[in-house]
Design an enzyme around this catalytic site. Structure first.
Site, short mmCIF file in Angstrom:
data_model
loop_
_atom_site.label_atom_id
_atom_site.label_comp_id
_atom_site.label_asym_id
_atom_site.label_seq_id
_atom_site.Cartn_x
_atom_site.Cartn_y
_atom_site.Cartn_z
CD GLU A 49 42.94 29.88 34.57
OE1 GLU A 49 43.20 30.90 33.90
OE2 GLU A 49 42.47 29.93 35.73
CB CYS B 169 47.06 33.14 27.94
SG CYS B 169 47.61 33.35 29.64
#
Ligand code: NAD
Length: 470
Positions: free
Chosen positions: A221, A255
């Protein structure tokens, strides 16, 4: 459950012992039992609920997160995933029946989710609780053992996670190993059955290489520059409000925060006015005094972010205070597209604004960069929305809002290309931490002689049979 004493210090011998103990424990089959999985997840849920205040406090110490943000984006987020997994694990873990071609008569076919075994979860600092425990829910629901490595850059959350897990769970089943790069690398040197990593793209490559040595499957990720397109035909007020929220929540250290804006030149000035309005309405005239704006994680990131401020024209904001790790929510334009702010992931409260004349210019710019983790588009025009979705790629997309796609557990969350491999949340987390084993179960009732030598049929006949029985 037998409790063994394991040295959780990150010396190589300690780590080897730890993994060996987890491997032995996994091989007893205890973790595969659905009742065991539910019991352990309920235990974790209770532990989180009982320690909610301490977790919120640790997040405040690490990042100065407001309690609302700490609960909504971290504690509550994990609890939602946990509750869903507890209610559904029985259903998810069941074998899934699939069809069988007629020429295989008589047989049944199914896909059986199997846990991988000993898993490793490595987390970053920006949502240090959520990004440590949300993957763990997947690992537990799928019946694995887990080693958790929190981020050393959020030390209060890391310490609390270690205390909660290591004092309450059997380390053969679940254990926290605290530490930084050396500890992370010592763990990565060992063979795991699955590795789940959240962090930057550069470190993601290191993790991938380490996993390759053991052919360990991974989820990565990662980050990147998530673009946000604003079409001229949009709801200006909601567009600006939702972008300002998504960009400056956690001081931009998200993010999937919109990294930069691509706005139709015709409405650029109006959008900027609205952005300024909402920054003021959310954080006041002096955002440094606001209890709602978190701080930059450390001096290194502060210095990196501050250097971006000299790369264009500051439209609003721009004030900084290194002692307080404070950077004001800042709008910037006029920067060169080759400048670091437009090449690197910003990961802070600075929002570059770029005007476009044609939608194709915006699309070309996005496609000229690495595949982003998220793509945002604000428009009332479905034709344009579909065009952008069709002509670009991203880990995920959210139309007419920011970040909210991550809050739907029905939507798998993950990146593509440089922004990552694999996707999780909700049932996808269970799937990710499960090996989907295909099983063909044949009967002894009949035994068709056709396949055995000496062959009695020619190619033409077998071709017809295979076509017919498809
Ligand atoms: P990072 O990659 O520096 O660190 C992540 C973890 O890896 C930490 O636990 C750290 O100890 C460990 N680590 C760091 N360097 C290492 C090395 N050389 N070898 C082995 N392990 C190492 O990331 P970060 O700074 O903590 O987090 C920020 C990055 O994470 C941003 O790029 C952001 O976009 C990304 N991120 C992605 C997601 C997502 O869900 N896709 C979520 C949050 C953050």
């Amino acid at each position: 459950m037998s409790v063994v004493t394991i040295n959780t210090e990150a010396d190589t011998a300690g780590i080897k012992d730890l993994i060996k103990a987890q491997r032995n424990y996994f091989s007893t089959g205890v973790t595969k039992d659905i009742a065991f999985r539910k019991q352990q997840m309920n235990k974790l849920k209770k532990l989180i609920e009982e320690n909610e205040d301490r977790i919120v406090e640790a997040l405040h110490k690490d990042l100065r997160k407001h309690e609302f943000e700490a609960y909504a984006t971290e504690v509550g987020f994990v609890l939602v995933d946990l509750k869903k997994a507890i209610s559904n694990v029985g259903k998810w873990a069941k074998p899934r029946k699939v069809g069988t071609p007629l020429f295989q008569f008589k047989a049944k076919s199914y896909v059986k989710p199997d846990p991988y075994g000993v898993t490793l979860v490595i987390a970053p600092w920006n949502y240090p609780f959520q990004l440590l425990f949300a993957p763990v829910v997947g690992a537990m629901s799928a019946g694995n053992t887990v080693v958790l490595k929190p981020s050393e850059l959020a030390p209060h959350t890391s310490k609390l996670a270690a205390e909660l897990i290591n004092n309450n769970f059997d380390p053969e089943y679940m254990v926290v190993v605290e530490g930084g790069i050396p500890e992370s690398q010592a763990l990565l040197a060992e063979r795991f059955d699955y590795i789940f990593f959240t962090g930057g793209t550069a470190v993601g490559k290191i993790v991938y290489q380490a996993a390759a040595k053991h052919l360990t499957p991974v989820t990565l990720e990662l980050g990147g520059k998530s673009p946000c397109i604003i079409d001229k035909d949009t709801h200006l007020k909601y567009t600006a409000k939702r972008i300002v929220w998504g960009k400056f929540v956690n001081a931009g250290q998200t993010c999937i925060a919109p990294d930069y804006i691509l706005v139709d030149r015709k409405i650029k000035d109006k959008v900027i006015e609205k952005f300024k309005h909402y920054i003021k309405s959310f954080y006041g005239d002096d955002p440094q005094q606001s209890e709602y704006l978190p701080r930059i994680i450390n001096e290194r990131h502060f210095d990196r972010l501050k250097s971006y401020l000299s790369e264009g024209n500051i439209i609003s904001g721009g004030r900084t205070d290194r002692d307080d790790l404070y950077i004001e929510p800042t709008l910037i334009d006029g920067m060169s597209l080759d400048s670091p702010i437009m090449q690197e992931e910003i990961f802070g409260p600075i929002l570059p604004i770029i005007a476009y004349d044609k939608l194709s210019d915006a699309i070309n710019m996005i496609n000229g960069k690495s595949k982003p983790l998220a793509l945002y588009m604000f428009s009332k025009n479905n034709k344009k929305i579909n065009r952008v979705l069709e002509e670009t790629t991203a880990g995920g997309a959210c139309i007419n809002d920011t970040l909210m796609h991550i809050a739907n557990p029905e939507l798998p969350f993950g990146g593509v290309g440089d922004s990552g491999i694999g996707a999780y949340h909700g049932e996808s987390s269970f799937e990710l931490f499960s090996h989907l084993k295909s099983v063909l179960h044949r009967s002894f009732l009949i035994d068709d002689p056709v396949r055995y030598a000496p062959y009695k049929l020619g190619r033409g006949t077998i071709k017809k049979i295979m076509d017919w029985t498809l």
